[in-house]
Enzyme design. Structure first.
Site, PDB file in Angstrom:
ATOM      1  N   HIS A  44       0.824  -1.113   0.045  1.00  0.00           N
ATOM      2  CA  HIS A  44      -0.129  -0.125  -0.006  1.00  0.00           C
ATOM      3  C   HIS A  44       0.756   1.276  -0.094  1.00  0.00           C
ATOM      4  CE1 HIS A  44      -2.956  -3.178   1.194  1.00  0.00           C
ATOM      5  NE2 HIS A  44      -3.598  -2.364   0.403  1.00  0.00           N
ATOM      6  N   VAL A 171      -0.464  -2.106  17.555  1.00  0.00           N
ATOM      7  CA  VAL A 171      -1.418  -1.804  16.506  1.00  0.00           C
ATOM      8  C   VAL A 171      -1.496  -2.847  15.490  1.00  0.00           C
ATOM      9  CG1 VAL A 171      -1.709  -0.183  14.412  1.00  0.00           C
ATOM     10  CG2 VAL A 171      -0.367   0.732  16.278  1.00  0.00           C
ATOM     11  N   ASP A 173      -3.613  -4.598  12.574  1.00  0.00           N
ATOM     12  CA  ASP A 173      -3.690  -4.008  11.172  1.00  0.00           C
ATOM     13  C   ASP A 173      -4.016  -5.271  10.421  1.00  0.00           C
ATOM     14  OD1 ASP A 173      -4.820  -3.003   8.776  1.00  0.00           O
ATOM     15  OD2 ASP A 173      -2.793  -1.827   8.353  1.00  0.00           O
ATOM     16  N   LYS A 226     -15.570 -18.090  10.800  1.00  0.00           N
ATOM     17  CA  LYS A 226     -15.523 -17.009  11.752  1.00  0.00           C
ATOM     18  C   LYS A 226     -15.041 -15.716  10.992  1.00  0.00           C
ATOM     19  CE  LYS A 226     -14.468 -20.058  15.556  1.00  0.00           C
ATOM     20  NZ  LYS A 226     -13.472 -20.327  16.664  1.00  0.00           N
ATOM     21  N   GLY A 299       2.498  -4.510  15.549  1.00  0.00           N
ATOM     22  CA  GLY A 299       3.167  -3.342  15.511  1.00  0.00           C
ATOM     23  C   GLY A 299       4.762  -3.111  15.899  1.00  0.00           C
TER      24      GLY A 299
END
Length: 327
Positions: A44, A171, A173, A226, A299
């Site tokens: 990204h 963090v 993500d 799930k 993170g």
């Protein structure tokens, strides 16, 4: 190869200015793209940039649009992103959620009609840097089948949860697919197979081949049924809060634009730092299966990659770097 961060950032900005981005916004978006690659999220950062440029050229992203608040209910607000660059909209939305949280303890901004936010973790880091717990999620183009199905009807709908911490923010993500499609692109560019099954081939068998999965859009949900259920409920929650487009409507257009997102910030003076450390210490006390790969909290490796990139330069795919220079 490695490129200095400032050089990478400068190249992104050069291209965005050619696309009629206002100066300040070009600099902001260039910094986000460069930061994503700096932190090791190449899918990204540089690798995603050509697709972003094409979306701008096609009019699917409006370089100069401004988001607009259209509703407010207490500490919850709804905004229309007007298809401005997704990184700009998402940063604004999280800033607004943080402002609400610092006034009332919690803030929630639901965003409709926006663009791809690139790395969702960016906005978790943003909240944590401001001393807030951050939670955000988005819907996306269908890239997974609902559990028991064949055709893709679910987005991989990433979820981000961030907790501020003085020694380094925590963090998480994660996409709802075992591998994000950007990560699979990285493996494909490197001519590598996935280390674990990432989806299904055309015959419905589990596959390690990123090229096959990226083409047929049959990603494997995390946790099987799930992950399928979680992807679905996130899409439902997004349209319920934002009034924006669902994965079904996004997919009907064939390209990922006009998506819906949500940003939540929680602020309180005491997050019980000592208890957080207890959890981390306990989890990291487990003996690593591979001695060369110590157990890390979400993170932690991002921070290590960031420090290395700032010291040695940002790692880039040579083919993608050449493509950027020729834009």
């Amino acid at each position: 190869m490695r490129i200095p961060f400032t050089q990478l950032e400068k190249e992104f900005k050069r291209v965005l200015l050619k696309l009629d981005f206002p100066e300040e916004r070009a600099a902001f978006c260039a910094h986000i793209f460069a930061s994503n690659s700096r932190d090791g999220v190449y899918s990204h950062g540089l690798n995603r940039f050509p697709t972003f440029v094409e979306f701008v050229k096609e009019g699917l992203v409006n370089p100069s649009a401004e988001p607009e608040r259209i509703q407010q209910f207490g500490v919850t607000e709804t905004w229309n992103g007007h298809r401005a660059p997704g990184m700009y909209n998402a940063s604004m939305a999280m800033d607004r959620a943080i402002a609400l949280a610092k006034e009332y303890g919690i803030g929630c901004v639901a965003l409709q009609n926006t663009s791809h936010w690139m790395r969702g973790g960016t906005y978790g880091w943003q909240a944590a840097d401001a001393g807030c717990v951050g939670i955000c999620f988005t819907n996306a183009l269908a890239s997974m089948a609902a559990w028991g199905g064949i055709e893709p009807t679910l987005g991989n709908n990433p979820l981000v949860i961030a907790v501020p911490r003085e020694e380094g923010h925590i963090v998480l993500d994660m996409a709802m697919s075992q591998f994000s499609y950007g990560k699979m692109q990285e493996y494909q560019l490197d001519n590598k197979q996935l280390p674990f099954p990432g989806g299904y081939d055309d015959e419905g068998k589990l596959s390690y081949d990123p090229a096959v999965i990226r083409k047929n859009k049959r990603g494997l949900p995390i946790g099987f049924w799930k992950g399928s259920g979680l992807a679905m409920i996130l899409d439902i929650l997004l349209v319920a809060l934002s009034g924006g487009r669902s994965t079904a409507k996004i997919t009907a257009d064939g390209k990922e634009f006009g998506v819906s997102q949500c940003f939540i910030a929680i602020h309180r003076p005491d997050l019980h730092a000592s208890l957080i450390e207890e959890v981390l210490k306990y989890v990291k006390s487990s003996t690593p299966a591979d001695p060369t790969k110590p157990i890390a909290y979400p993170g932690e490796n991002t921070l290590k990659t960031r420090i290395q990139s700032e010291r040695e330069g940002v790692l880039v795919n040579e083919e993608m770097w050449e493509k950027l220079q020729n834009m």
